[in-house]
Design an enzyme around this catalytic site. Structure first.
Site, PDB file in Angstrom:
ATOM      1  N   LYS A 131      40.376  32.978  46.322  1.00  0.00           N
ATOM      2  CA  LYS A 131      41.776  32.988  45.909  1.00  0.00           C
ATOM      3  C   LYS A 131      42.647  32.149  46.849  1.00  0.00           C
ATOM      4  O   LYS A 131      43.586  31.475  46.412  1.00  0.00           O
ATOM      5  CB  LYS A 131      42.296  34.424  45.834  1.00  0.00           C
ATOM      6  CG  LYS A 131      41.722  35.212  44.672  1.00  0.00           C
ATOM      7  CD  LYS A 131      42.090  34.573  43.352  1.00  0.00           C
ATOM      8  CE  LYS A 131      41.600  35.348  42.156  1.00  0.00           C
ATOM      9  NZ  LYS A 131      41.946  34.691  40.873  1.00  0.00           N
ATOM     10  N   SER A 178      45.655  37.364  44.318  1.00  0.00           N
ATOM     11  CA  SER A 178      45.464  38.776  44.626  1.00  0.00           C
ATOM     12  C   SER A 178      46.021  39.065  46.011  1.00  0.00           C
ATOM     13  O   SER A 178      46.004  38.205  46.896  1.00  0.00           O
ATOM     14  CB  SER A 178      43.973  39.118  44.593  1.00  0.00           C
ATOM     15  OG  SER A 178      43.724  40.389  45.178  1.00  0.00           O
ATOM     16  N   SER A 179      46.482  40.296  46.211  1.00  0.00           N
ATOM     17  CA  SER A 179      47.010  40.674  47.520  1.00  0.00           C
ATOM     18  C   SER A 179      45.924  40.748  48.588  1.00  0.00           C
ATOM     19  O   SER A 179      46.233  40.826  49.783  1.00  0.00           O
ATOM     20  CB  SER A 179      47.731  42.018  47.428  1.00  0.00           C
ATOM     21  OG  SER A 179      46.855  43.034  46.966  1.00  0.00           O
ATOM     22  N   CYS A 180      44.651  40.685  48.193  1.00  0.00           N
ATOM     23  CA  CYS A 180      43.567  40.740  49.184  1.00  0.00           C
ATOM     24  C   CYS A 180      43.466  39.462  50.002  1.00  0.00           C
ATOM     25  O   CYS A 180      42.657  39.379  50.934  1.00  0.00           O
ATOM     26  CB  CYS A 180      42.233  41.050  48.515  1.00  0.00           C
ATOM     27  SG  CYS A 180      41.564  39.674  47.564  1.00  0.00           S
ATOM     28  N   TYR A 185      35.851  37.096  47.798  1.00  0.00           N
ATOM     29  CA  TYR A 185      36.835  36.971  46.712  1.00  0.00           C
ATOM     30  C   TYR A 185      38.152  36.431  47.261  1.00  0.00           C
ATOM     31  O   TYR A 185      38.787  35.556  46.650  1.00  0.00           O
ATOM     32  CB  TYR A 185      37.037  38.333  46.061  1.00  0.00           C
ATOM     33  CG  TYR A 185      38.051  38.368  44.952  1.00  0.00           C
ATOM     34  CD1 TYR A 185      37.778  37.811  43.707  1.00  0.00           C
ATOM     35  CD2 TYR A 185      39.294  38.977  45.133  1.00  0.00           C
ATOM     36  CE1 TYR A 185      38.713  37.851  42.680  1.00  0.00           C
ATOM     37  CE2 TYR A 185      40.229  39.029  44.103  1.00  0.00           C
ATOM     38  CZ  TYR A 185      39.927  38.456  42.883  1.00  0.00           C
ATOM     39  OH  TYR A 185      40.856  38.500  41.875  1.00  0.00           O
ATOM     40  N   HIS A 245      37.946  49.022  39.812  1.00  0.00           N
ATOM     41  CA  HIS A 245      38.808  49.253  40.962  1.00  0.00           C
ATOM     42  C   HIS A 245      39.104  50.747  41.081  1.00  0.00           C
ATOM     43  O   HIS A 245      38.732  51.548  40.214  1.00  0.00           O
ATOM     44  CB  HIS A 245      40.115  48.465  40.806  1.00  0.00           C
ATOM     45  CG  HIS A 245      39.933  46.989  40.981  1.00  0.00           C
ATOM     46  ND1 HIS A 245      39.717  46.138  39.915  1.00  0.00           N
ATOM     47  CD2 HIS A 245      39.941  46.201  42.088  1.00  0.00           C
ATOM     48  CE1 HIS A 245      39.603  44.897  40.359  1.00  0.00           C
ATOM     49  NE2 HIS A 245      39.739  44.904  41.671  1.00  0.00           N
TER      50      HIS A 245
END
Length: 315
Positions: free
Chosen positions: A143, A110-112, A139, A182
């Site tokens: 990742k 994920s880009s987070c 989260y 989301h």
């Protein structure tokens, strides 16, 4: 060719937003032996159950699209669960894959994972160079651990494992629940319900000023299929459109697609999250892949899908 389309390919999370789209795309691209198991059939948080699954199906290629996911509210409310469950799912899958000699694995992140205030657009090398966004750091840490495991297996065992970091996803099969969705599916549900009820006003979280990049899940699936055949590098690779828009603009597109004619206001007592999160997708484009679904068309199609399937959708 880096992946054999005729080999047994296990798509973990094949019923989810990303996994179901990946399954459809791989099937369309000629992958002939796809295997999937629902969470009711196999609990990937259970290490022994995951090992038994690999004993049964003996995959050669694995796509890790299984995860516990949610929006800003869910991440901020249940950080312990997001950390623990995602770590267990990833470690169980990758350990079982390594034990069974899986040579080709793609881990979907994920880009987070990137720092909250990373320079924009965000390059892959910005990973671990700053503080994470607090509302979803649990989260993100999970990742990041997955990325490190992929890189560690490559270095120690020489496996052709890769990781890809998609930007914000949306599309058919998304989660439209009020508490865990989301931002984009939450907006779709909100504006559809307001249109149907004739509500004079829709109130959205935050200021509407944060900038977000959105990728249709069918484009993600296309990228995954492409990467399985063409990418083999320890560095994670970004998957996105290279364009971002304000949440306020996104809301206006959703309102138009839903046919909403009322007013939109913003509750600035609610958190905005990361001010901007635009991925640098130079590396992926240089390999020869680009997205094909425009944001306006994708939102319109997703609103239509939700209207047709909401009785069965996660809402």
């Amino acid at each position: 060719m880096l992946a054999d389309k005729t080999s047994t390919t296990y798509v973990a999370g094949h019923r989810g937003l990303a996994g179901s789209a990946i399954w459809r795309r791989l099937e369309a691209d000629g992958w002939t032996d796809l295997v999937g198991r629902s969470s009711k059939e196999v609990d990937l948080r259970d290490r022994d159950a995951t090992r038994r699954l690999f004993d049964e199906i003996q995959p050669t290629t694995v796509v890790v699209a299984a995860a516990r996911v949610g929006g800003i509210l869910a991440n901020d409310t249940y950080p312990a669960e997001f950390l623990s469950e995602n770590l267990r799912i990833q470690v169980n899958l990758m350990d079982a894959a390594l034990e069974h000699g899986v040579d080709r694995l793609l881990f979907l992140g994920s880009s987070c994972i990137y720092p909250r205030l990373a320079p924009q657009p965000i390059k892959e090398e910005y990973l671990l160079t700053g503080h994470l966004e607090q509302t979803n750091e649990a989260y993100a840490i999970a990742k990041i651990a997955g990325i490190i495991q992929v890189q560690s297996v490559r270095r120690e065992y020489g496996k052709h494992w890769i990781s890809a970091m998609p930007t914000n996803l949306y599309g058919p099969g998304d989660n439209f629940t009020a508490q865990t969705s989301h931002v984009l599916p939450a907006l779709i549900r909100r504006y559809v319900e307001a249109t149907e009820s004739g509500a004079p006003e829709v109130v959205n979280w935050g200021s509407g000023s944060p900038l977000r990049e959105f990728l249709h899940v069918d484009d993600l699936a296309s990228a995954v299929s492409f990467l399985l055949e063409h990418y083999d590098d320890p560095s994670t690779i970004n998957v996105g459109t290279g364009e971002d828009h304000s949440i306020r603009h996104i809301a206006s597109l959703v309102a138009a697609a839903a046919g909403y004619a009322g007013e939109t206001t913003w509750d600035t007592t609610r958190p905005d999250g990361t001010p901007r999160k635009l991925l640098d997708v130079t590396r992926l484009r240089e390999l020869g892949w680009e997205p094909s679904v425009s944001l306006e068309a994708g939102i319109g199609a997703t609103v239509d899908w939700y209207l047709e399937h909401r009785a069965q959708a996660r809402s």
